[in-house]
Design an enzyme around this catalytic site. Structure first.
Site, PDB file in Angstrom:
ATOM      1  N   HIS E  18       0.835  -1.201   0.000  1.00  0.00           N
ATOM      2  CA  HIS E  18       0.000   0.000   0.000  1.00  0.00           C
ATOM      3  C   HIS E  18       0.870   1.253   0.000  1.00  0.00           C
ATOM      4  CE1 HIS E  18      -2.992  -2.756   2.241  1.00  0.00           C
ATOM      5  NE2 HIS E  18      -3.425  -2.625   1.013  1.00  0.00           N
ATOM      6  N   LYS E  42     -16.832  -8.809   9.754  1.00  0.00           N
ATOM      7  CA  LYS E  42     -15.678  -9.619  10.152  1.00  0.00           C
ATOM      8  C   LYS E  42     -14.832  -8.925  11.223  1.00  0.00           C
ATOM      9  CE  LYS E  42     -13.606  -8.060   5.812  1.00  0.00           C
ATOM     10  NZ  LYS E  42     -12.688  -8.285   4.717  1.00  0.00           N
ATOM     11  N   ARG E  91      -2.597  -5.995  -8.004  1.00  0.00           N
ATOM     12  CA  ARG E  91      -1.492  -6.959  -7.929  1.00  0.00           C
ATOM     13  C   ARG E  91      -1.617  -8.090  -8.938  1.00  0.00           C
ATOM     14  NH1 ARG E  91      -2.828  -8.332  -1.948  1.00  0.00           N
ATOM     15  NH2 ARG E  91      -4.734  -8.334  -3.155  1.00  0.00           N
ATOM     16  N   SER E 129      -3.238  -8.092   2.666  1.00  0.00           N
ATOM     17  CA  SER E 129      -3.526  -7.908   4.091  1.00  0.00           C
ATOM     18  C   SER E 129      -4.056  -9.179   4.739  1.00  0.00           C
ATOM     19  CB  SER E 129      -4.529  -6.757   4.274  1.00  0.00           C
ATOM     20  OG  SER E 129      -3.926  -5.533   3.928  1.00  0.00           O
TER      21      SER E 129
END
Lengths: 156, 156, 156, 156, 156, 156
Positions: E18, E42, E91, E129
């Site tokens: 990031h 979550k 990515r 992440s």
């Protein structure tokens, strides 16, 4: 520092999808140079000069957008015109893999130039030059896939 | 049973990515044969003999690694050298689809040979021979994408 | 050096696709440890003990293949059992992207362990534990997707 | 309204995968025309006439299935034979991206023709004409990848 | 017109990948707002306040880069802070498909905001992440995947 | 034989993309049953009854199209309603991988039912229920992504 971007490609022909990427990103940069790469090998539909002429017609009212042709490596053309950005559009996951390899290699060779990407609008996703070229070669009507008000027959 | 792997490819040129795959997997096998496939058709950058010579230089200190060229089907070359494994590196999802088709067809044709895959290290992901060949042909410096201490100009 | 591979996964349940990967690669290694990862969170179909018991039944005649469960990071389990390889199967391009990220991160954390991949046989491509679990939960007959001679109801 | 589908392709050669797509979808349509596209350029393995003859042999007992060759755009051939559907098989995610672009462009050019897709059976996923052609050219035995009871040597 | 970009994400945690995207694109914009999205559901690793604090530490010497949290739709946050660009890193091909859907929907809802993409550097490709969070939760050392000089334990 | 297709999904909510797939394929079948699958687990936006009611409103003038809900396996619902086709739309390569696994497993479990696919129109590519649900939950205006003349608030 002036923000100069090149938008490199074969543009054989330049499509409504290419045009959209340039117009959507014009506010990001001070100058965008549409850079027509000269590749030997496969038989093109349009001459390089015709491609440049057509692109110049598309952007004739946009002072920030110019067009030029180049031979050799894209990074060498960046050096020549002092570009600090490369602009590219991505349509599909298949495009993405190819663009990533090119961008990462270019970054290794010329770290001060950053590649910036826009994703094509949904309606332009299927428009690629290979398919459009095939339509034109077979006498089909490709005008809906080309920039508005452009008569491709003038450039063939 | 002796573990003999071939690592087939065009290797035009052999890159730092190819070298990494061979070195990382050398402990798995008793012998690795880097197998340069001879394809008619597209104009290569390097002759087959030059590719073999360069690969031999890269691995001159590794007794387990040899290099040979072959014509025809990869499965026929496996039969000829008694290979029981094919080794391949995969960089991207696009590679993967192609590699899967080839491996599955080879398995149908020669079930006793297993295809084994390593994934390239992140820094080698964008390194592919087509891009490197293009850099060399345009006079760029590709040395960072080639095995260390190799002077490609000796082999062109 | 002894070649010890772990084959990590959730195996809820262990499918005919998993079995095939292990059997096809058994000649590459001295020992393969099928490593059942314990994850808190989502409600499993089978207990970890049941999964280990079922896998042990599948490979009861294979001395080189054992089964164990583990908690925590896969690299820590590799350290604990002195594994020098991780074995994984890849079915699809979607799998590939995920496997690549995991393998590259593991390599950064434990460089001496190499991840080795086989591609599933074509007939096993659609077999994934999520779909099989869903069939079993809804009372369907999943036996064609499970190792032969295994009665899953014994393990539920 | 009569349901007429064309199944366009190069079919150089027509494989067991192509045959499966046609047979699985025959109940959906009144007529399926296997349409062999004539492309200049790359050197084919089989002449267009041979491809048509072989496909006619494969489906000699199926009244609903015919074969024809065509030049030019697929949408123009649809117009000529009054087709209202195009049928295509998809094997992999890489196929998908290409098929999607073609189908969406065709839809723009001829909105009344709908493209309908079947996914290949798992065992046919790796079977593509490029690989099969390479096997045949190198003297390998490709019969397991071709329609049953077809002797390809009659058509080469 | 001032060029204000938001860089939206969960950033649980903010990684070296990031950071790289923000630093590489900072010259394109007048202001970049790293925008930490608040999602119910979550269980996060870090509180939203901790994430903002950590990101502020990373960029404490960069006047053009600020950090804020937001609830609700990203397009509504753009309206609130007068952003005219959204910045995102990509990515992998899997990322790409998701990013494209989000960007195209956002464009439909708020046409005056353009989404601009950079592709991650090769060495950051596997850093996501979810994987990093898993390492930290299991007591592993994730410092090589986090911004330099950041002690994550201060923020947990 | 009557051609009965089910179009299975969660449809939480049913979008303009779903509607388009049904309308474009209606000429292929005698009956299309939009089949709302009941899944326990994640908290839905709309009740199953609301989803059925909304879909019935969308197709209230189409005699060939009905709507029903079902629990359990899709293949069991096919058996119950004597369906011989499953209809699905595919938007992206990521969708494709998932759809292929499901279709191939269903084919193994119920070989007489064929899965037939249409690819979404370009403008519907980014429209997926997860994103639309998120917009609605956050008070955004999702009407451009829903079937025309449908007031979603009546069904929430």
């Amino acid at each position: 520092m002036e923000k100069i971007a090149i938008f490199p490609g074969s543009f054989d022909p330049f499509t409504v999808g290419h045009e959209s990427i340039v117009r959507r990103s014009v506010s990001l940069f001070d100058t965008i140079i549409v850079a027509v790469g000269v590749h030997s090998g496969k038989q093109p539909l349009m001459s390089v000069a015709s491609r440049v002429a057509m692109i110049n017609e598309v952007f004739r009212n946009d002072e920030k957008i110019t067009c030029a042709s180049f031979e050799g490596l894209t990074v060498d053309f960046c050096r020549k015109v002092n570009a600090n950005y490369m602009l590219r559009g991505i349509r599909t996951a298949a495009d993405f893999e190819y663009e990533r390899a090119i961008a990462q290699i270019n970054k290794k060779m010329l770290p001060e130039v950053e590649s910036v990407f826009l994703l094509t609008n949904p309606e332009h996703t299927p428009v690629n030059s290979t398919i459009i070229r095939d339509i034109i070669r077979n006498g089909g009507d490709a005008s809906q896939f080309l920039p508005e008000h452009i008569d491709i027959t003038k450039y063939l």
